[in-house]
Design a protein around this motif. Structure first.
Motif, PDB file in Angstrom:
ATOM      1  N   HIS A   3       4.356 -25.449   0.483  1.00 55.17           N
ATOM      2  CA  HIS A   3       5.805 -25.501   0.574  1.00 55.17           C
ATOM      3  C   HIS A   3       6.169 -26.859   1.183  1.00 55.17           C
ATOM      4  O   HIS A   3       5.548 -27.275   2.169  1.00 55.17           O
ATOM      5  CB  HIS A   3       6.229 -24.359   1.509  1.00 55.17           C
ATOM      6  CG  HIS A   3       7.703 -24.221   1.655  1.00 55.17           C
ATOM      7  ND1 HIS A   3       8.485 -25.196   2.200  1.00 55.17           N
ATOM      8  CD2 HIS A   3       8.524 -23.201   1.344  1.00 55.17           C
ATOM      9  CE1 HIS A   3       9.726 -24.782   2.221  1.00 55.17           C
ATOM     10  NE2 HIS A   3       9.778 -23.580   1.697  1.00 55.17           N
ATOM     11  N   PRO A   4       7.159 -27.593   0.612  1.00 59.53           N
ATOM     12  CA  PRO A   4       7.464 -28.917   1.148  1.00 59.53           C
ATOM     13  C   PRO A   4       7.775 -28.876   2.636  1.00 59.53           C
ATOM     14  O   PRO A   4       7.420 -29.780   3.378  1.00 59.53           O
ATOM     15  CB  PRO A   4       8.687 -29.350   0.353  1.00 59.53           C
ATOM     16  CG  PRO A   4       8.655 -28.527  -0.870  1.00 59.53           C
ATOM     17  CD  PRO A   4       7.964 -27.247  -0.537  1.00 59.53           C
ATOM     18  N   HIS A  13      15.281 -31.425   6.009  1.00 62.62           N
ATOM     19  CA  HIS A  13      16.686 -31.333   5.643  1.00 62.62           C
ATOM     20  C   HIS A  13      17.154 -29.884   5.786  1.00 62.62           C
ATOM     21  O   HIS A  13      16.347 -28.967   5.738  1.00 62.62           O
ATOM     22  CB  HIS A  13      16.822 -31.817   4.195  1.00 62.62           C
ATOM     23  CG  HIS A  13      18.218 -31.932   3.742  1.00 62.62           C
ATOM     24  ND1 HIS A  13      18.936 -30.860   3.276  1.00 62.62           N
ATOM     25  CD2 HIS A  13      19.051 -32.994   3.699  1.00 62.62           C
ATOM     26  CE1 HIS A  13      20.152 -31.282   2.953  1.00 62.62           C
ATOM     27  NE2 HIS A  13      20.247 -32.549   3.201  1.00 62.62           N
ATOM     28  N   ALA A  14      18.466 -29.699   5.939  1.00 62.61           N
ATOM     29  CA  ALA A  14      19.017 -28.347   6.095  1.00 62.61           C
ATOM     30  C   ALA A  14      18.667 -27.445   4.921  1.00 62.61           C
ATOM     31  O   ALA A  14      18.642 -26.222   5.057  1.00 62.61           O
ATOM     32  CB  ALA A  14      20.531 -28.423   6.249  1.00 62.61           C
ATOM     33  N   GLY A  15      18.380 -28.040   3.759  1.00 59.36           N
ATOM     34  CA  GLY A  15      18.043 -27.233   2.595  1.00 59.36           C
ATOM     35  C   GLY A  15      16.598 -26.774   2.599  1.00 59.36           C
ATOM     36  O   GLY A  15      16.163 -26.114   1.660  1.00 59.36           O
ATOM     37  N   GLY A  16      15.841 -27.130   3.622  1.00 59.35           N
ATOM     38  CA  GLY A  16      14.461 -26.675   3.704  1.00 59.35           C
ATOM     39  C   GLY A  16      13.478 -27.613   3.047  1.00 59.35           C
ATOM     40  O   GLY A  16      12.309 -27.285   2.908  1.00 59.35           O
ATOM     41  N   TYR A  17      13.920 -28.777   2.616  1.00 58.06           N
ATOM     42  CA  TYR A  17      13.022 -29.755   1.994  1.00 58.06           C
ATOM     43  C   TYR A  17      13.053 -31.042   2.813  1.00 58.06           C
ATOM     44  O   TYR A  17      13.949 -31.225   3.644  1.00 58.06           O
ATOM     45  CB  TYR A  17      13.449 -30.035   0.541  1.00 58.06           C
ATOM     46  CG  TYR A  17      14.938 -30.208   0.354  1.00 58.06           C
ATOM     47  CD1 TYR A  17      15.566 -31.411   0.600  1.00 58.06           C
ATOM     48  CD2 TYR A  17      15.728 -29.129  -0.068  1.00 58.06           C
ATOM     49  CE1 TYR A  17      16.935 -31.557   0.427  1.00 58.06           C
ATOM     50  CE2 TYR A  17      17.091 -29.271  -0.239  1.00 58.06           C
ATOM     51  CZ  TYR A  17      17.684 -30.487   0.008  1.00 58.06           C
ATOM     52  OH  TYR A  17      19.039 -30.635  -0.156  1.00 58.06           O
ATOM     53  N   ILE A  20      14.663 -37.521   2.339  1.00 53.94           N
ATOM     54  CA  ILE A  20      14.050 -38.697   1.709  1.00 53.94           C
ATOM     55  C   ILE A  20      14.835 -39.961   2.033  1.00 53.94           C
ATOM     56  O   ILE A  20      14.661 -40.984   1.386  1.00 53.94           O
ATOM     57  CB  ILE A  20      13.916 -38.510   0.181  1.00 53.94           C
ATOM     58  CG1 ILE A  20      15.280 -38.253  -0.466  1.00 53.94           C
ATOM     59  CG2 ILE A  20      12.962 -37.370  -0.136  1.00 53.94           C
ATOM     60  CD1 ILE A  20      15.255 -38.368  -1.982  1.00 53.94           C
ATOM     61  N   CYS A  22      17.918 -40.919   1.518  1.00 54.10           N
ATOM     62  CA  CYS A  22      18.476 -41.449   0.270  1.00 54.10           C
ATOM     63  C   CYS A  22      19.659 -42.377   0.489  1.00 54.10           C
ATOM     64  O   CYS A  22      20.174 -42.953  -0.465  1.00 54.10           O
ATOM     65  CB  CYS A  22      18.831 -40.320  -0.696  1.00 54.10           C
ATOM     66  SG  CYS A  22      20.199 -39.305  -0.164  1.00 54.10           S
ATOM     67  N   PHE A  34       8.077 -39.300  -2.960  1.00 57.72           N
ATOM     68  CA  PHE A  34       9.275 -39.206  -2.129  1.00 57.72           C
ATOM     69  C   PHE A  34       9.121 -38.244  -0.954  1.00 57.72           C
ATOM     70  O   PHE A  34       9.561 -38.527   0.148  1.00 57.72           O
ATOM     71  CB  PHE A  34      10.466 -38.744  -2.971  1.00 57.72           C
ATOM     72  CG  PHE A  34      11.108 -39.854  -3.744  1.00 57.72           C
ATOM     73  CD1 PHE A  34      11.900 -40.795  -3.114  1.00 57.72           C
ATOM     74  CD2 PHE A  34      10.919 -39.960  -5.109  1.00 57.72           C
ATOM     75  CE1 PHE A  34      12.492 -41.827  -3.820  1.00 57.72           C
ATOM     76  CE2 PHE A  34      11.508 -40.991  -5.834  1.00 57.72           C
ATOM     77  CZ  PHE A  34      12.292 -41.919  -5.184  1.00 57.72           C
ATOM     78  N   THR A  35       8.499 -37.085  -1.241  1.00 61.29           N
ATOM     79  CA  THR A  35       8.521 -36.021  -0.239  1.00 61.29           C
ATOM     80  C   THR A  35       7.316 -36.039   0.684  1.00 61.29           C
ATOM     81  O   THR A  35       7.093 -35.097   1.437  1.00 61.29           O
ATOM     82  CB  THR A  35       8.647 -34.655  -0.944  1.00 61.29           C
ATOM     83  OG1 THR A  35       7.734 -34.638  -2.048  1.00 61.29           O
ATOM     84  CG2 THR A  35      10.045 -34.451  -1.454  1.00 61.29           C
ATOM     85  N   ASP A  78       9.568 -20.717   5.728  1.00 62.46           N
ATOM     86  CA  ASP A  78      10.803 -20.869   4.973  1.00 62.46           C
ATOM     87  C   ASP A  78      11.948 -20.085   5.596  1.00 62.46           C
ATOM     88  O   ASP A  78      13.031 -20.007   5.041  1.00 62.46           O
ATOM     89  CB  ASP A  78      10.590 -20.483   3.511  1.00 62.46           C
ATOM     90  CG  ASP A  78      10.305 -19.004   3.338  1.00 62.46           C
ATOM     91  OD1 ASP A  78      10.057 -18.331   4.359  1.00 62.46           O
ATOM     92  OD2 ASP A  78      10.321 -18.520   2.199  1.00 62.46           O
ATOM     93  N   ARG A  79      11.698 -19.449   6.712  1.00 59.52           N
ATOM     94  CA  ARG A  79      12.751 -18.726   7.427  1.00 59.52           C
ATOM     95  C   ARG A  79      12.359 -18.667   8.897  1.00 59.52           C
ATOM     96  O   ARG A  79      11.228 -19.002   9.251  1.00 59.52           O
ATOM     97  CB  ARG A  79      12.924 -17.317   6.872  1.00 59.52           C
ATOM     98  CG  ARG A  79      11.710 -16.425   7.083  1.00 59.52           C
ATOM     99  CD  ARG A  79      11.740 -15.236   6.157  1.00 59.52           C
ATOM    100  NE  ARG A  79      11.406 -15.640   4.786  1.00 59.52           N
ATOM    101  CZ  ARG A  79      11.789 -14.972   3.704  1.00 59.52           C
ATOM    102  NH1 ARG A  79      12.537 -13.904   3.812  1.00 59.52           N
ATOM    103  NH2 ARG A  79      11.439 -15.374   2.495  1.00 59.52           N
TER     104      ARG A  79
END
Lengths: 91, 398
Positions: A3-4, A13-17, A20, A22, A34-35, A78-79
């Protein structure tokens, strides 16, 4: 592949990834994927310009050692696995 | 005989990367040349990179449909690596995708399309005063209501994707953010608020009533909301007969999710749907400033013709299915899915049909999203493991 969020090599990031960066100049040509952050012996190859390498090594190992279990576990999941608990009363 | 040329563009609605050259004879358009004056070359950007970078690079093709690009990239990587999303991950990815689709449709209808009828050129038409009140740029009551409702709807994208645009939430083996029970309640109430907006402003009636329309006759009888105003305008200006396409409609199926896709895939032609074969896709270069021959996207190259030869006029490649053009979009998706009204509209095939099908898709997507969100179970896993093979080929279709 993990999992990233589990790789935890870049800011999360707030989105869980991974973030980068940007909005940073030259973000479009990273030194690797990138990741992922390229590392040698656990140390990032590229450091912020205002961060001497020796400082970074000291701060990084200090923060790794001082990371509470709750944050370490949650950052790799992831949580939220361990919810924050009220501090125990001092006797 | 009077013949002259008209150069339309750049269009400033979005970015201005479109130019249309019209050749006009006897007051009618005899030929139209659609050109992208901007060379993109995203395929060339990807060459030599780590395949996983497609998740970062391809969504930047578009500032409107970035989640759709993201889903296609994730599907292609998953296809190449043999990865599969857990059902709940696929559901969350489909919700993200559907919300973007819904937001884009209401934006198009309100800000890119209806806006034009508020122009002074239409002064004196019986519907003009209402169009001015609803859709004048930056002032219309319909515009303002839509912008506010859309911003609230996009909270779902924030919840599941962390941000919009260019989220990295959709990965080949799942999604990165697991919604909890509180997120589900929030998404449910966000969708409920958006339904209220659609029923009050856009349709002026329950969505289910519009989604249940079956014939053009029933559509013509729709009077309420902005949809009623649009149909009045379409009748007055003859939009049903304007801009008729090839009447050949292609859809790969909308929003791949937990239980397959939200709409069926196929090729609609003269009322019957046949399976669509992705291997039959070619990118035609006859009128493109591109080197090489027409080829399937897996085999094609993107090498610009720096001479800009006279026989070509565009930086775009022209997609063909089995040698012929096919229309895609809401009308195609809904017709291929077999919705009776969409099939009647597909036969009509013009501007009114496209806009009405988009409205139909708005109603149906909202209803579909409500069911998808209701099925979100926070206890499930959303991400599986996957390994990138050393060499592989994959296709992702949205």
């Amino acid at each position: 592949m993990q999992h990233p969020a589990l790789e935890r090599r870049r800011l999360l990031h707030a989105g869980g990834y991974p973030c980068i960066a940007c909005t940073a100049p030259e973000f479009e040509s990273p030194k690797s994927t990138f990741t992922e952050t390229p590392k040698i012996a656990g140390m990032s190859v590229g450091l912020p310009t205002d961060m001497p390498k020796a400082w970074f090594m000291a701060l990084s190992s200090l923060s790794k050692a001082a990371t509470p279990k709750r944050i370490d576990t949650n950052a790799r999941a992831d949580r939220v696995r361990i919810a924050p608990q009220p501090r125990r009363e001092r006797s | 005989m009077t013949a002259h040329r008209l150069l339309v563009g750049p269009f400033n609605r979005i970015e201005g990367d479109l130019e249309v050259r019209l050749e006009i004879e006897d007051g009618r358009v005899a030929a139209a040349y659609a050109n992208s004056p901007l060379f993109r070359g995203f395929e060339a950007m990807m060459a030599g990179r780590d395949p996983r970078d497609a998740l970062t690079v391809t969504p930047r093709i578009c500032g409107i449909c970035s989640i759709s690009q993201s889903a296609a990239a994730a599907l292609a990587l998953a296809d190449a690596a043999g990865a599969r999303m857990p059902p709940m991950g696929a559901r969350v990815a489909a919700i993200l995708h559907g919300v973007e689709n819904l937001a884009d449709h209401v934006t198009h209808f309100t800000l890119f399309f209806m806006l034009d009828f508020a122009r002074p050129a239409y002064t004196g038409r019986p519907w003009h005063a209402r169009a001015v009140e609803r859709f004048t740029a930056a002032q219309g009551s319909g515009l303002r209501a839509m912008v506010e409702a859309r911003a609230a709807l996009m909270h779902i994208t924030g919840t599941l994707g962390g941000k919009w645009l260019h989220t990295l939430a959709i990965q080949p083996a799942g999604v990165t953010r697991a919604p909890d029970a509180r997120d589900r309640v929030r998404m449910t109430s966000t969708l409920r608020a958006f339904r209220r907006h659609l029923e009050r402003e856009t349709f002026g009636a329950p969505l289910e009533e519009f989604a249940a329309l079956e014939t053009l006759y029933a559509l013509d009888a729709w009077e309420t909301g902005d949809v009623g105003l649009f149909l009045t305008i379409a009748r007055d200006l003859g939009l049903a007969a304007a801009g008729v396409g090839p009447r050949r409609y292609l859809s790969w199926g909308a929003h791949p999710g937990a239980e397959g896709r939200a709409t069926r895939a196929g090729l609609w032609q003269a009322g019957s749907v046949t399976p669509a074969d992705a291997d039959a896709v070619r990118e035609d270069l006859a009128h493109s400033w591109m080197m090489g021959e027409a080829a399937h996207p897996l085999d094609g190259v993107t090498v610009p013709d720096e001479e800009m030869r006279d026989s070509a006029y565009s930086w775009c490649k022209a997609s063909r299915l089995a040698g012929a053009p096919a229309e895609t979009g809401a009308l195609a998706r809904q017709a291929v899915d077999g919705h009776p009204l969409a099939q009647a509209l597909a036969t009509e095939g013009g501007v009114r049909a496209r806009v009405a099908a988009r409205l139909l898709e708005i109603a149906r997507t909202q209803i579909w999203l409500e069911a998808q969100v209701a099925g979100v179970d926070p206890s499930h896993s959303l991400m599986g493991d996957w390994t990138l093979p050393d060499a592989a080929t994959g296709v992702g279709l949205t």
